[in-house]
Design an enzyme around this catalytic site. Structure first.
Site, PDB file in Angstrom:
ATOM      1  N   CYS A   1       1.023  -0.907  -0.015  1.00  0.00           N
ATOM      2  CA  CYS A   1      -0.170   0.077   0.004  1.00  0.00           C
ATOM      3  C   CYS A   1       1.011   1.317  -0.090  1.00  0.00           C
ATOM      4  CB  CYS A   1      -0.639   0.300   1.558  1.00  0.00           C
ATOM      5  SG  CYS A   1      -2.432  -1.427   1.509  1.00  0.00           S
TER       6      CYS A   1
ATOM      7  N   CYS B   1      -2.588   9.548   5.824  1.00  0.00           N
ATOM      8  CA  CYS B   1      -1.537   8.807   7.133  1.00  0.00           C
ATOM      9  C   CYS B   1      -2.221   8.979   9.123  1.00  0.00           C
ATOM     10  CB  CYS B   1      -0.785  10.507   7.207  1.00  0.00           C
ATOM     11  SG  CYS B   1       0.207  10.400   5.490  1.00  0.00           S
TER      12      CYS B   1
END
Lengths: 277, 392
Positions: free
Chosen positions: A35, A106
């Protein structure tokens, strides 16, 4: 080049709480090398007080992934696990002075690692992949995750979903599916608002509501196009609005005012009408 | 602190000689080249001199060159012109590794009813000539294939490709934005119909490009208006930049030899030593057919953006194919087309050199890079695997 805040840069260049804890009480792992980002979070927990007495992380990822992980550890250190669970992805982003929209995923990763570590501590099955059906095959994102993140962050477009979850950012094949999920949730949102019990609309409440809708629903899309509006006054049912930025002198100004009126009628009161200053 | 610029496939420093040549045309010599008076006429002569210099570099005739605003405009113009001048043909052939200026433009033509065949590449980024052969039909209006790839530096066998395309009666366009200035190109020896080049990739300023159109090729203008460029590209000329592009092309001829010797040696040194000093690193792209200035290297178990920002602390400029560095969060389409695993795309770094780079600069990068990679791997949950050399 991304516009990172000084705090993001600092947390990336000098991350705090990096490493492993040997005798950890909990560990949470999210993401994968495929990913493009992954985070492993270690917790040392005081059994009696439930306080997190030590926390360490290891992150594979970009600058904002590393900074978000480190920010998370600072936010939860010394807190009880219940308090820690209240830390949201938004808190992580805010702690860093904000993240570029495209990098919000994030902060989501940080929040997920925390959840995973605490379920691990509580003896629950560690959920490496959230349940549900995989929508984005490139980044292994499930529909459950997409739905949750849309709801938690009030997302409105596919682009938002990609920024927050990465889904749709690879081959793009799943974009129609994400659109479908978004439509469903947006429809739910409207229904929820409609069935909310109607209280008597006092003047104060009316103005507050108008203000809130302008801030949350109307200004962001206008600002995205370089325009803006401001609420000048409310006289009875007349809402006076001033157009700013590129809205000023725009040929579509009339249409913009009509759209604002439509939205306010729908969400506040049928009797409202909008006039330009 | 001094900038160590190793991102020359993105853009280049404008050569001092180029700036000097351009300066008067920002100041006293402001005439319009289309004017009848001597004051304007002298500008016209200067533009024609630049045209001569550009054509010289690729061994074309001056009248085969038109000036544009950038490489993208040249690419778009070439393709749309080919389609408009062959209205009965409804088929386009291109490749998966083209620059977006070609690839996205071709995809937009799909919406207008054209059929677009996008050719794959192999692991090294090479085209299958057999597949090209099978894909070009009598219905193909234009084949657009790049000369050299911006990300990996892989050079396509353009002569062979052009000959196949011509044998099938289609027009051949090549995006040579990365190749012009780094390779010797001779349009008299290769049957290219149209070729795009860009100023800022060869030490001329941004905002100027050129399109070569072989004499006799049917042409239909993209920008319509005045009679500039003999009606082939309307709009008042970007005089100073065109003059700068001319000068830059003249300089390229002087420096081409250096590209093949000194710059290549620096690149090779950088590449070989990085592979030695950083475990789990691999080169992307065909090592046999590559631009001499480019190296695309993947550091597994590290993410490219993190590497770039650490390099940035030392004022070292490079770029990456990682998803996190692109506005769309999309990992490099070129590396994906080559089947490079995601794990390696995320950690891909491109260094691209120019004649302004020195041996000292390369030494500094060689000193810093292994430290950065080591530090970032230590930060990562896969650090141990990286040290053990295990593949995920």
């Amino acid at each position: 080049m991304w516009e990172y805040t000084e705090k993001v840069k600092d947390f990336f260049l000098h991350p705090k709480n990096v490493g492993e804890i040997e005798n950890y009480d909990a560990v949470g792992e999210v993401g994968s090398i495929v990913c493009g980002d992954a985070l492993k979070l270690y917790l040392k927990i005081d059994k009696e007080t439930g306080k997190i007495i030590d926390v360490k992380f290891q992150t594979f990822g970009c600058a904002s992934a590393i900074a978000s992980s480190s920010a998370l550890t600072e936010l939860i250190k010394g807190r009880t696990i219940d308090e820690a669970l209240n830390v949201s992805n938004k808190d992580i982003a805010e702690y860093l002075g904000g993240l570029p929209r495209e990098k919000m995923h994030c902060s989501v990763m940080g929040r997920e690692a925390l959840e995973s570590a605490i379920s691990n501590y509580r003896g629950l099955k560690p959920e490496k992949v959230e349940e549900g059906e995989i929508v984005c095959k490139c980044f292994a994102v499930t529909d459950t995750k997409i739905k949750r993140v849309i709801k938690e962050n009030n997302l409105k477009t596919v682009e938002d979903v990609t920024n927050y979850t990465k889904a749709g950012g690879g081959c793009g094949e799943c974009v129609p599916q994400i659109e479908k999920i978004l439509k469903e949730i947006l429809a739910e949102r409207v229904i929820k608002e409609l069935v909310m019990p109607k209280e008597r609309l006092t003047n104060i409440k009316k103005i507050a509501l108008i203000q809130e809708i302008i801030e949350k629903e109307i200004r962001p899309p206008l600002q995205a196009d370089g325009g803006d509006i401001r609420l000048i006054d409310v006289e009875g049912n007349k809402v006076i609005i001033s157009l700013r930025g590129t809205c000023t002198g725009c040929l579509m100004a009339e249409v913009t005012l009509k759209n604002i009126e439509k939205k306010l009628k729908e969400l506040v009161s049928e009797e409202l009408y909008v006039e330009g200053e | 602190m001094k900038i160590i610029y190793l991102d020359n496939n993105a853009t280049t420093r404008v050569a001092d000689e180029v700036i000097e040549e351009m300066l008067p045309y920002f100041g006293k010599l402001y005439g319009n080249p289309a004017s009848m008076h001597t004051f304007g006429g002298q500008i016209h002569r200067k533009i024609e001199e630049a045209r001569g210099r550009v054509s010289d570099l690729i061994n074309a005739e001056p009248e085969e060159i038109i000036f544009t605003s950038c490489g993208t405009e040249s690419d778009n113009t070439a393709i749309i012109s080919a389609l408009d001048s062959n209205p009965k043909k409804r088929h386009i052939v291109t490749t998966r590794v083209e620059h977006p200026a070609v690839l996205n433009f071709c995809k937009s033509m799909q919406k207008k009813g054209y059929e677009v065949k996008i050719l794959p590449v192999d692991k090294l980024g090479r085209l299958s000539i057999d597949e090209l052969n099978a894909s070009v039909t009598e219905n193909t209006a234009v084949v657009s294939i790049m000369y050299a790839n911006n990300e990996t530096g892989v050079i396509f066998p353009i002569k062979e490709i052009a000959e196949i395309v011509k044998s099938k009666g289609a027009l051949f366009h090549t995006d040579a934005v990365q190749a012009v200035g780094k390779l010797l190109i001779d349009v008299k020896k290769i049957p290219i119909d149209m070729l795009s080049l860009s100023g800022h990739k060869l030490h001329a300023p941004k905002g100027v490009g050129a399109l070569y159109i072989r004499k006799g090729t049917r042409f239909s203008p993209y920008i319509i208006g005045g009679h500039q460029e003999h009606g082939r590209r309307a709009g008042t000329e970007n005089v100073a930049s065109i003059i700068g592009l001319g000068k830059a092309c003249e300089l390229v001829k002087k420096h081409l030899h250096e590209e093949n010797t000194r710059i290549k040696a620096l690149r090779d040194k950088l590449e070989q030593r990085l592979l030695k000093s950083c475990p789990n690193a691999r080169i992307n792209g065909d090592p046999e057919h590559r631009l001499q200035n480019t190296v695309n290297i993947s550091f597994e178990y590290v993410e490219g953006e993190a590497i770039l920002l650490r390099l940035n602390e030392y004022n070292i400029c490079a770029s990456s194919g990682s998803a996190c560095t692109s506005g769309s969060l999309e990992p490099s389409h070129v590396l994906r087309a080559m089947g490079v695993p995601f794990t390696a795309i995320h950690g891909s770094i491109r260094f691209s050199l120019s004649r302004y780079n020195t041996d000292e600069e390369i030494d500094l990068v060689l000193k810093i890079m292994p430290e950065i990679i080591k530090e970032l791997r230590e930060l990562s949950p896969y650090g141990r695997e990286a040290l053990l050399g295990a593949k995920s």
